[in-house]
Scaffold this motif. Structure first.
Motif, PDB file in Angstrom:
ATOM      1  N   LEU A  11      33.791  48.505  42.339  1.00 25.38           N
ATOM      2  CA  LEU A  11      33.983  47.026  42.662  1.00 25.38           C
ATOM      3  C   LEU A  11      32.898  46.509  43.494  1.00 25.38           C
ATOM      4  CD1 LEU A  11      35.440  44.529  42.051  1.00 25.38           C
ATOM      5  CD2 LEU A  11      37.014  45.077  43.838  1.00 25.38           C
ATOM      6  N   ILE A  15      30.307  45.240  41.095  1.00 26.61           N
ATOM      7  CA  ILE A  15      30.785  44.116  40.348  1.00 26.61           C
ATOM      8  C   ILE A  15      30.365  42.807  41.301  1.00 26.61           C
ATOM      9  CG2 ILE A  15      32.675  42.987  39.130  1.00 26.61           C
ATOM     10  CD1 ILE A  15      33.669  45.549  38.415  1.00 26.61           C
ATOM     11  N   LEU A 110      38.085  51.192  36.340  1.00 24.75           N
ATOM     12  CA  LEU A 110      37.590  50.665  37.929  1.00 24.75           C
ATOM     13  C   LEU A 110      38.072  51.559  38.989  1.00 24.75           C
ATOM     14  CD1 LEU A 110      36.138  48.109  39.060  1.00 24.75           C
ATOM     15  CD2 LEU A 110      38.598  47.727  39.649  1.00 24.75           C
ATOM     16  N   VAL A 119      42.112  43.284  44.685  1.00 27.88           N
ATOM     17  CA  VAL A 119      41.366  43.724  43.359  1.00 27.88           C
ATOM     18  C   VAL A 119      41.884  42.885  42.309  1.00 27.88           C
ATOM     19  CG1 VAL A 119      41.142  45.477  41.726  1.00 27.88           C
ATOM     20  CG2 VAL A 119      40.618  46.270  44.183  1.00 27.88           C
ATOM     21  N   ASP A 120      43.297  43.073  42.097  1.00 27.06           N
ATOM     22  CA  ASP A 120      43.745  42.113  41.111  1.00 27.06           C
ATOM     23  C   ASP A 120      43.496  40.554  41.083  1.00 27.06           C
ATOM     24  OD1 ASP A 120      45.017  44.300  40.286  1.00 27.06           O
ATOM     25  OD2 ASP A 120      46.989  44.011  40.810  1.00 27.06           O
ATOM     26  N   LEU A 123      39.674  40.285  39.806  1.00 29.32           N
ATOM     27  CA  LEU A 123      39.573  40.801  38.503  1.00 29.32           C
ATOM     28  C   LEU A 123      39.985  39.481  37.513  1.00 29.32           C
ATOM     29  CD1 LEU A 123      40.412  44.421  37.930  1.00 29.32           C
ATOM     30  CD2 LEU A 123      38.240  43.366  38.302  1.00 29.32           C
ATOM     31  N   GLU A 124      41.138  38.800  38.244  1.00 33.57           N
ATOM     32  CA  GLU A 124      42.006  37.794  37.539  1.00 33.57           C
ATOM     33  C   GLU A 124      40.794  36.495  37.399  1.00 33.57           C
ATOM     34  OE1 GLU A 124      45.757  35.077  37.358  1.00 33.57           O
ATOM     35  OE2 GLU A 124      45.750  36.539  38.726  1.00 33.57           O
ATOM     36  N   ILE A 128      37.931  39.272  34.276  1.00 33.31           N
ATOM     37  CA  ILE A 128      37.664  40.506  33.473  1.00 33.31           C
ATOM     38  C   ILE A 128      38.627  41.700  33.644  1.00 33.31           C
ATOM     39  CG2 ILE A 128      34.938  40.158  33.750  1.00 33.31           C
ATOM     40  CD1 ILE A 128      35.047  42.056  36.397  1.00 33.31           C
ATOM     41  N   GLY A 129      39.646  41.142  33.989  1.00 35.53           N
ATOM     42  CA  GLY A 129      40.911  42.200  34.346  1.00 35.53           C
ATOM     43  C   GLY A 129      41.358  43.074  32.856  1.00 35.53           C
ATOM     44  N   PHE A 132      39.533  46.296  31.693  1.00 33.05           N
ATOM     45  CA  PHE A 132      39.561  47.580  32.230  1.00 33.05           C
ATOM     46  C   PHE A 132      41.033  48.298  31.455  1.00 33.05           C
ATOM     47  CE2 PHE A 132      36.650  45.310  34.862  1.00 33.05           C
ATOM     48  CZ  PHE A 132      35.847  46.303  35.237  1.00 33.05           C
ATOM     49  N   THR A 135      42.769  51.050  36.482  1.00 30.91           N
ATOM     50  CA  THR A 135      42.211  50.698  37.572  1.00 30.91           C
ATOM     51  C   THR A 135      42.723  51.505  38.626  1.00 30.91           C
ATOM     52  OG1 THR A 135      43.561  48.887  37.889  1.00 30.91           O
ATOM     53  CG2 THR A 135      41.500  48.465  36.883  1.00 30.91           C
TER      54      THR A 135
END
Length: 222
Positions: A11, A15, A110, A119-120, A123-124, A128-129, A132, A135
């Motif tokens: 990440l 990313i 991920l 992280v959550d 991604l939200e 793009i959550g 994947f 994770t």
């Protein structure tokens, strides 16, 4: 589909370009602990376990402080910094790279040293959550990078073998973690390619994405 079927992303530094934000947070904490940031070689810890970093620094500088308290403070500061600046720190071309791999039939994973809560949210917000399949976060493993544990864990979650997975990593600790797990690694960083890397790209702009696709073609994947 040829040899690779899964692309696993780090990440931070891959990313999102969060390292400068994290360095600023660490500097603020170091000063509050009586340690001058310029006296600390933090490059050796990039991409690795934050607990390992603080434990090492406390020992080296004779700091009598609860590592887990500092970790909690650091993670909260990092969380706020990333949420405030998220749209400005997205790695150029990363969304296109993700979509191109999905169009080629790749499954995505991920593996990040960041904690699950952050992280959550990231991604939200980036939308793009759902791209994947699996994770794994830093607070879900016992040993952080450069230990291979996080990559061994995501391989189990994906139900994949090492030979089927291609990793995108930016840091030396991340590279060591991936290669120790037996994985092929594309390094997202400036500088010369090392013999541990299958490919090195500076970012995910169009020319770098072409290099990734050409590498996949050279491996008879597409």
């Amino acid at each position: 589909m040829g040899r690779f079927e899964v692309a696993i992303f780090d990440l931070d530094g891959v990313i999102i370009l969060s390292e400068k934000l994290y360095a600023d947070v660490a500097s603020e904490l170091l000063i509050s602990l009586g340690i001058q940031p310029e006296n600390v070689d933090r490059d050796r810890f990039v991409g690795g376990s934050a607990e390992r970093m603080w434990s090492t620094l406390f020992e080296e500088h004779g700091v009598d402080e609860d590592v887990h308290r500092i970790l909690a403070v650091e993670k909260e500061m990092q969380f706020k910094a990333v949420q405030k600046n998220l749209t400005e720190i997205v790695n150029p071309g990363i969304f296109e790279m993700i979509n191109e791999l999905l169009e080629l039939g790749f499954e995505l994973g991920l593996a990040t040293s960041s904690w699950r809560r952050s992280v959550d949210q990231i991604l939200e917000r980036l939308g793009i959550g759902e791209k994947f399949s699996a994770t794994v976060c830093g607070d879900e493993v016992t040993k952080g990078k450069p230990s291979p544990e996080i990559y061994n864990t995501i391989l189990r979650k994906l139900g994949q073998s090492t030979s089927r997975c291609l990793v995108f990593e930016d840091s030396e600790n991340g590279l060591q973690s991936a290669t120790a797990a037996g994985l092929t690694c594309v390094r997202v960083a400036l500088g010369a390619q090392s013999d541990k890397e299958a490919l090195r790209i500076p970012d995910f702009r169009s020319s770098a994405r072409r290099d990734v696709i050409e590498y996949l073609k050279s491996e008879f994947i597409i």
